[in-house]
Design an enzyme around this catalytic site. Structure first.
Site, short mmCIF file in Angstrom:
data_model
loop_
_atom_site.label_atom_id
_atom_site.label_comp_id
_atom_site.label_asym_id
_atom_site.label_seq_id
_atom_site.Cartn_x
_atom_site.Cartn_y
_atom_site.Cartn_z
CB CYS A 109 -0.90 0.05 1.23
SG CYS A 109 -2.33 -1.04 1.08
CB VAL A 110 1.21 3.97 -2.39
CG1 VAL A 110 2.00 5.26 -2.50
CG2 VAL A 110 1.68 2.94 -3.38
#
Length: 110
Positions: A109-110
């Protein structure tokens, strides 16, 4: 950063994830949801509880693809799809739901 829950100050990282997973209680999810102006329904809790069980078994917070597939297997295809999960967690099903569940940020996840 910190989060006030039940008169206790709980440490969080810069993105709002709990620093100590052992600090989680259901009121943590409610406090985070309140801050996001999100009303937690039974469907939200179903995902939160699913994530906590998943983490307990695998010791990892699932990325959104894995989450979607796993929820589909356990809760049915009507709930195991991105559209449904994004309706519940518009800031990202994996990121937002994991934060509410007191889990670390999912990998990927960014």
């Amino acid at each position: 950063m910190a989060l006030e829950v039940n008169g206790k100050t709980l440490d969080t990282d810069e993105e709002g994830y709990l620093s100590n997973l052992g600090d989680w209680v259901p009121e943590v999810a409610q406090a985070m949801a309140d801050a996001d102006e999100c009303e937690l329904t039974d469907n939200h809790w179903e995902v939160i509880n699913f994530l906590r069980e998943y983490y307990e078994e695998y010791q990892i917070a699932p990325a959104v693809r894995v989450l979607t597939k796993a929820i589909g297997k356990k809760l049915g295809q009507d709930k195991g799809n991105s559209r449904y999960l994004y309706q519940l967690y518009p800031y990202g099903p994996a990121k937002q739901a994991c934060r509410y569940a007191g889990l670390p940020k999912p990998t990927g996840c960014v």
